[in-house]
Design a protein around this motif. Structure first.
Motif, PDB file in Angstrom:
ATOM      1  N   GLY A 151       0.785  -1.228   0.000  1.00 59.15           N
ATOM      2  CA  GLY A 151       0.000   0.000   0.000  1.00 59.15           C
ATOM      3  C   GLY A 151       0.811   1.270   0.000  1.00 59.15           C
ATOM      4  N   THR A 152       2.119   1.182   0.219  1.00 60.16           N
ATOM      5  CA  THR A 152       2.934   2.391   0.245  1.00 60.16           C
ATOM      6  C   THR A 152       3.190   2.895  -1.170  1.00 60.16           C
ATOM      7  OG1 THR A 152       5.010   3.384   1.007  1.00 60.16           O
ATOM      8  CG2 THR A 152       5.124   1.138   0.174  1.00 60.16           C
ATOM      9  N   SER A 153       3.244   4.197  -1.310  1.00 57.86           N
ATOM     10  CA  SER A 153       3.572   4.807  -2.602  1.00 57.86           C
ATOM     11  C   SER A 153       4.969   5.419  -2.592  1.00 57.86           C
ATOM     12  CB  SER A 153       2.539   5.901  -2.936  1.00 57.86           C
ATOM     13  OG  SER A 153       2.589   6.943  -1.963  1.00 57.86           O
ATOM     14  N   GLU A 154       5.610   5.388  -1.424  1.00 54.62           N
ATOM     15  CA  GLU A 154       6.952   5.966  -1.306  1.00 54.62           C
ATOM     16  C   GLU A 154       7.993   5.054  -1.943  1.00 54.62           C
ATOM     17  OE1 GLU A 154       6.450   8.548   2.790  1.00 54.62           O
ATOM     18  OE2 GLU A 154       7.089   6.458   2.937  1.00 54.62           O
ATOM     19  N   LYS A 155       8.998   5.698  -2.556  1.00 58.61           N
ATOM     20  CA  LYS A 155       9.982   4.930  -3.303  1.00 58.61           C
ATOM     21  C   LYS A 155      11.414   5.404  -2.993  1.00 58.61           C
ATOM     22  CE  LYS A 155       8.063   6.101  -7.161  1.00 58.61           C
ATOM     23  NZ  LYS A 155       7.754   6.256  -8.621  1.00 58.61           N
ATOM     24  N   ILE A 156      12.337   4.455  -3.094  1.00 62.48           N
ATOM     25  CA  ILE A 156      13.768   4.736  -3.132  1.00 62.48           C
ATOM     26  C   ILE A 156      14.225   4.346  -4.530  1.00 62.48           C
ATOM     27  CG2 ILE A 156      16.048   4.221  -2.186  1.00 62.48           C
ATOM     28  CD1 ILE A 156      14.171   5.612  -0.195  1.00 62.48           C
ATOM     29  N   VAL A 157      14.875   5.239  -5.232  1.00 60.11           N
ATOM     30  CA  VAL A 157      15.315   4.950  -6.600  1.00 60.11           C
ATOM     31  C   VAL A 157      16.753   4.474  -6.604  1.00 60.11           C
ATOM     32  CG1 VAL A 157      15.922   6.000  -8.809  1.00 60.11           C
ATOM     33  CG2 VAL A 157      13.704   6.457  -7.795  1.00 60.11           C
ATOM     34  N   HIS A 158      16.997   3.353  -7.299  1.00 60.94           N
ATOM     35  CA  HIS A 158      18.334   2.792  -7.471  1.00 60.94           C
ATOM     36  C   HIS A 158      18.820   3.139  -8.872  1.00 60.94           C
ATOM     37  CE1 HIS A 158      21.298  -0.738  -7.266  1.00 60.94           C
ATOM     38  NE2 HIS A 158      21.365  -0.307  -8.511  1.00 60.94           N
ATOM     39  N   LEU A 159      19.994   3.772  -8.953  1.00 59.14           N
ATOM     40  CA  LEU A 159      20.635   4.093 -10.230  1.00 59.14           C
ATOM     41  C   LEU A 159      22.003   3.438 -10.281  1.00 59.14           C
ATOM     42  CD1 LEU A 159      19.856   7.939 -10.444  1.00 59.14           C
ATOM     43  CD2 LEU A 159      18.533   6.055 -11.424  1.00 59.14           C
TER      44      LEU A 159
ATOM     45  N   VAL B 268      14.221  13.385  -8.727  1.00 61.33           N
ATOM     46  CA  VAL B 268      14.004  14.589  -7.930  1.00 61.33           C
ATOM     47  C   VAL B 268      12.600  15.147  -8.162  1.00 61.33           C
ATOM     48  CG1 VAL B 268      14.701  17.006  -7.663  1.00 61.33           C
ATOM     49  CG2 VAL B 268      16.441  15.218  -7.745  1.00 61.33           C
ATOM     50  N   ALA B 269      12.139  15.083  -9.398  1.00 64.32           N
ATOM     51  CA  ALA B 269      10.828  15.646  -9.731  1.00 64.32           C
ATOM     52  C   ALA B 269       9.665  14.805  -9.207  1.00 64.32           C
ATOM     53  CB  ALA B 269      10.704  15.807 -11.241  1.00 64.32           C
ATOM     54  N   ASP B 270       9.917  13.530  -8.931  1.00 65.40           N
ATOM     55  CA  ASP B 270       8.865  12.624  -8.464  1.00 65.40           C
ATOM     56  C   ASP B 270       8.708  12.767  -6.944  1.00 65.40           C
ATOM     57  OD1 ASP B 270       7.146  10.553  -7.821  1.00 65.40           O
ATOM     58  OD2 ASP B 270       8.142   9.078  -9.099  1.00 65.40           O
ATOM     59  N   ASP B 271       7.578  13.287  -6.513  1.00 67.64           N
ATOM     60  CA  ASP B 271       7.348  13.507  -5.082  1.00 67.64           C
ATOM     61  C   ASP B 271       7.301  12.212  -4.274  1.00 67.64           C
ATOM     62  OD1 ASP B 271       7.255  16.231  -5.429  1.00 67.64           O
ATOM     63  OD2 ASP B 271       5.076  16.284  -5.707  1.00 67.64           O
ATOM     64  N   ARG B 272       7.039  11.103  -4.948  1.00 64.63           N
ATOM     65  CA  ARG B 272       6.973   9.816  -4.248  1.00 64.63           C
ATOM     66  C   ARG B 272       8.366   9.258  -3.964  1.00 64.63           C
ATOM     67  NH1 ARG B 272       3.480   6.692  -8.521  1.00 64.63           N
ATOM     68  NH2 ARG B 272       4.973   7.875  -9.777  1.00 64.63           N
ATOM     69  N   VAL B 273       9.381   9.763  -4.662  1.00 63.51           N
ATOM     70  CA  VAL B 273      10.764   9.324  -4.434  1.00 63.51           C
ATOM     71  C   VAL B 273      11.328  10.089  -3.245  1.00 63.51           C
ATOM     72  CG1 VAL B 273      13.100   9.239  -5.379  1.00 63.51           C
ATOM     73  CG2 VAL B 273      11.144   8.717  -6.855  1.00 63.51           C
TER      74      VAL B 273
ATOM     75  N   LEU C 140      17.274   8.279   5.915  1.00 58.46           N
ATOM     76  CA  LEU C 140      17.453   9.702   5.629  1.00 58.46           C
ATOM     77  C   LEU C 140      16.261  10.288   4.885  1.00 58.46           C
ATOM     78  CD1 LEU C 140      21.233   9.833   4.613  1.00 58.46           C
ATOM     79  CD2 LEU C 140      20.195  10.279   6.832  1.00 58.46           C
ATOM     80  N   GLY C 141      15.562   9.425   4.137  1.00 55.70           N
ATOM     81  CA  GLY C 141      14.387   9.889   3.426  1.00 55.70           C
ATOM     82  C   GLY C 141      13.118   9.816   4.244  1.00 55.70           C
ATOM     83  N   ALA C 142      13.247   9.387   5.507  1.00 54.86           N
ATOM     84  CA  ALA C 142      12.080   9.251   6.403  1.00 54.86           C
ATOM     85  C   ALA C 142      10.986   8.418   5.748  1.00 54.86           C
ATOM     86  CB  ALA C 142      11.557  10.624   6.799  1.00 54.86           C
ATOM     87  N   ALA C 143      11.413   7.315   5.131  1.00 54.40           N
ATOM     88  CA  ALA C 143      10.465   6.441   4.437  1.00 54.40           C
ATOM     89  C   ALA C 143      10.826   4.979   4.724  1.00 54.40           C
ATOM     90  CB  ALA C 143      10.500   6.712   2.931  1.00 54.40           C
ATOM     91  N   PRO C 144      10.604   4.522   5.943  1.00 56.16           N
ATOM     92  CA  PRO C 144      11.013   3.168   6.335  1.00 56.16           C
ATOM     93  C   PRO C 144      10.305   2.050   5.572  1.00 56.16           C
ATOM     94  CG  PRO C 144       9.597   4.150   8.006  1.00 56.16           C
ATOM     95  CD  PRO C 144       9.943   5.235   7.050  1.00 56.16           C
ATOM     96  N   ASP C 145       9.150   2.350   4.990  1.00 57.01           N
ATOM     97  CA  ASP C 145       8.373   1.323   4.287  1.00 57.01           C
ATOM     98  C   ASP C 145       8.505   1.421   2.771  1.00 57.01           C
ATOM     99  OD1 ASP C 145       7.371   0.453   6.767  1.00 57.01           O
ATOM    100  OD2 ASP C 145       5.820   2.000   6.719  1.00 57.01           O
ATOM    101  N   ALA C 146       9.406   2.262   2.287  1.00 64.35           N
ATOM    102  CA  ALA C 146       9.483   2.545   0.851  1.00 64.35           C
ATOM    103  C   ALA C 146       9.898   1.334   0.028  1.00 64.35           C
ATOM    104  CB  ALA C 146      10.459   3.691   0.605  1.00 64.35           C
ATOM    105  N   THR C 147       9.368   1.282  -1.179  1.00 64.46           N
ATOM    106  CA  THR C 147       9.766   0.278  -2.164  1.00 64.46           C
ATOM    107  C   THR C 147      11.024   0.760  -2.881  1.00 64.46           C
ATOM    108  OG1 THR C 147       7.478  -0.423  -2.528  1.00 64.46           O
ATOM    109  CG2 THR C 147       9.057  -0.946  -4.264  1.00 64.46           C
ATOM    110  N   VAL C 148      11.979  -0.136  -3.117  1.00 69.17           N
ATOM    111  CA  VAL C 148      13.178   0.216  -3.876  1.00 69.17           C
ATOM    112  C   VAL C 148      12.933  -0.143  -5.332  1.00 69.17           C
ATOM    113  CG1 VAL C 148      15.645  -0.149  -4.199  1.00 69.17           C
ATOM    114  CG2 VAL C 148      14.665  -0.175  -1.887  1.00 69.17           C
ATOM    115  N   VAL C 149      13.012   0.852  -6.209  1.00 67.88           N
ATOM    116  CA  VAL C 149      12.820   0.620  -7.638  1.00 67.88           C
ATOM    117  C   VAL C 149      14.092   1.005  -8.385  1.00 67.88           C
ATOM    118  CG1 VAL C 149      10.334   1.004  -7.510  1.00 67.88           C
ATOM    119  CG2 VAL C 149      11.847   2.926  -8.045  1.00 67.88           C
ATOM    120  N   LYS C 150      14.323   0.316  -9.477  1.00 66.00           N
ATOM    121  CA  LYS C 150      15.495   0.591 -10.300  1.00 66.00           C
ATOM    122  C   LYS C 150      15.039   1.224 -11.601  1.00 66.00           C
ATOM    123  CE  LYS C 150      19.655  -1.621 -12.193  1.00 66.00           C
ATOM    124  NZ  LYS C 150      20.407  -2.901 -12.300  1.00 66.00           N
ATOM    125  N   TYR C 151      15.656   2.361 -11.932  1.00 63.85           N
ATOM    126  CA  TYR C 151      15.345   3.012 -13.192  1.00 63.85           C
ATOM    127  C   TYR C 151      16.025   2.260 -14.331  1.00 63.85           C
ATOM    128  CZ  TYR C 151      13.129   7.284 -11.410  1.00 63.85           C
ATOM    129  OH  TYR C 151      12.268   8.187 -10.840  1.00 63.85           O
TER     130      TYR C 151
END
Length: 338
Positions: free
Chosen positions: A57-65, A98-103, A278-289
């Motif tokens: 249910g979380t929409s928060e994301k961590i982006v992997h590059l 940066v532009a994606d508020d969910r990241v 650091l992103g204050a998003a402990p439940d975030a999904t990690v996605v790879k671009y």
């Protein structure tokens, strides 16, 4: 031939002509886009692939590059574009994140021995700009040396593994001199220049002492910039760096931690955990671009420059080493130039 068959053939011909015209329009736009103000190929949008599932249910994301391989400003067109390190693709990815508020944070995995001075500096600036908006964690993989470490200095935090090879803080520039070989085979070179330094680094003659001092001065200037960036990022005085690890040596992750070049020892999972913290998003999904070629890039038409004629070269390295250009400055370990 009955009317049904005839009608089907007409429809097929019409479809074929429509596709042909569409492809020609795409080609025309791609070829002249850079010549017409305001017209350019569309900026590529990265797609996402889930690396680590977050809480349902979380929409928060961590982006992997990823930054992998020798850093270069040279581009490959067509399908090869997504397979090679690209300054533009990485910049676009950072901007999109940066532009994606969910990241909420970005993890940049660096596995690079370095590369061109300017290309490294461009990526460093893009990483630093992104870090001003959101936490950027650099994870150093097998190697993050020279230009690879330069890029890492733009991040919020830097993590290395015990076995990472990093640092190599320095600049290298090389050329090949063959004037003695010319003499042995009876060849000579005539060069006409507009100034005494115009043919500096020419391999057809011995290098003058003033030329050596001139080139060394260029290298020292680039080195001083590198040193200043490391000093600012790691809060270590330039003199301390210059007299310790900033002499071109490669160090392990553990040694880098002791020299204050990195913040902690860990693995990619630790980078994800720190990004969530650091992103204050402990439940975030990690996605790879991922870069998926659009119609322009897939057809190899995005560049307005014509593809140069193919030429045959004899490669004695087995394609294992990067092709470096004589006379260019690199943030690379010295072994890459021999």
């Amino acid at each position: 031939m009955n009317r049904t068959v005839y009608g089907c053939l007409l429809v097929a011909l019409a479809v074929f002509l429509l596709v042909s015209v569409s492809l020609n329009v795409v080609q025309l736009v791609a070829l002249v886009g850079d010549q017409i103000p305001g017209m350019a190929a569309p900026k590529e949008k990265m797609t996402e692939k889930v690396q680590v599932e977050g809480t349902a249910g979380t929409s928060e994301k961590i982006v992997h590059l990823d930054l992998e391989g020798v850093i270069s400003s040279m581009e490959a067109g067509g399908f090869l574009q997504s397979a090679l390190p690209s300054v533009d693709i990485l910049k676009n990815s950072l901007e999109q994140a940066v532009a994606d508020d969910r990241v909420k944070a970005i993890v940049l995995r660096v596995n690079s021995p370095g590369g061109e001075v300017t290309a490294s500096d461009i990526i460093y600036a893009a990483v630093k700009k992104a870090a001003e908006a959101k936490p950027v964690i650099v994870y150093m993989d097998s190697v993050a040396a020279s230009g690879g470490y330069y890029v890492a200095c733009g991040a919020t935090k830097v993590i290395a593994s015990e076995t990472t090879l990093t640092a190599s803080i320095g600049v290298i520039m090389a050329s090949t001199n063959y004037h003695e070989l010319y003499g042995k085979v009876g060849l000579s070179s005539q060069t006409f220049t507009s100034g005494a330094f115009k043919d500096t680094l020419s391999g057809s003659r011995p290098m003058r002492e003033d030329e050596k001092a001139y080139v060394q001065g260029l290298v020292d200037t680039m080195y001083d910039r590198f040193l200043g960036i490391v000093s600012e990022a790691r809060n270590v005085p330039k003199d301390v760096l210059r007299n310790t690890v900033a002499d071109g040596r490669v160090v392990t992750g553990r040694q880098a931690l002791e020299a204050k070049l990195v913040d902690q020892i860990g693995y990619i999972e630790d980078a994800y955990a720190l990004a969530r913290e650091l992103g204050a998003a402990p439940d975030a999904t990690v996605v790879k671009y991922q870069s998926v070629p659009n119609l322009f890039t897939a057809l190899g038409l995005a560049s307005a420059k014509a593809t140069p004629p193919a030429k045959m070269e004899l490669d004695l390295t087995g394609a294992m080493l990067p092709k470096l250009q004589p006379g260019m400055m690199y943030y690379l370990p010295g072994s890459f130039l021999h």
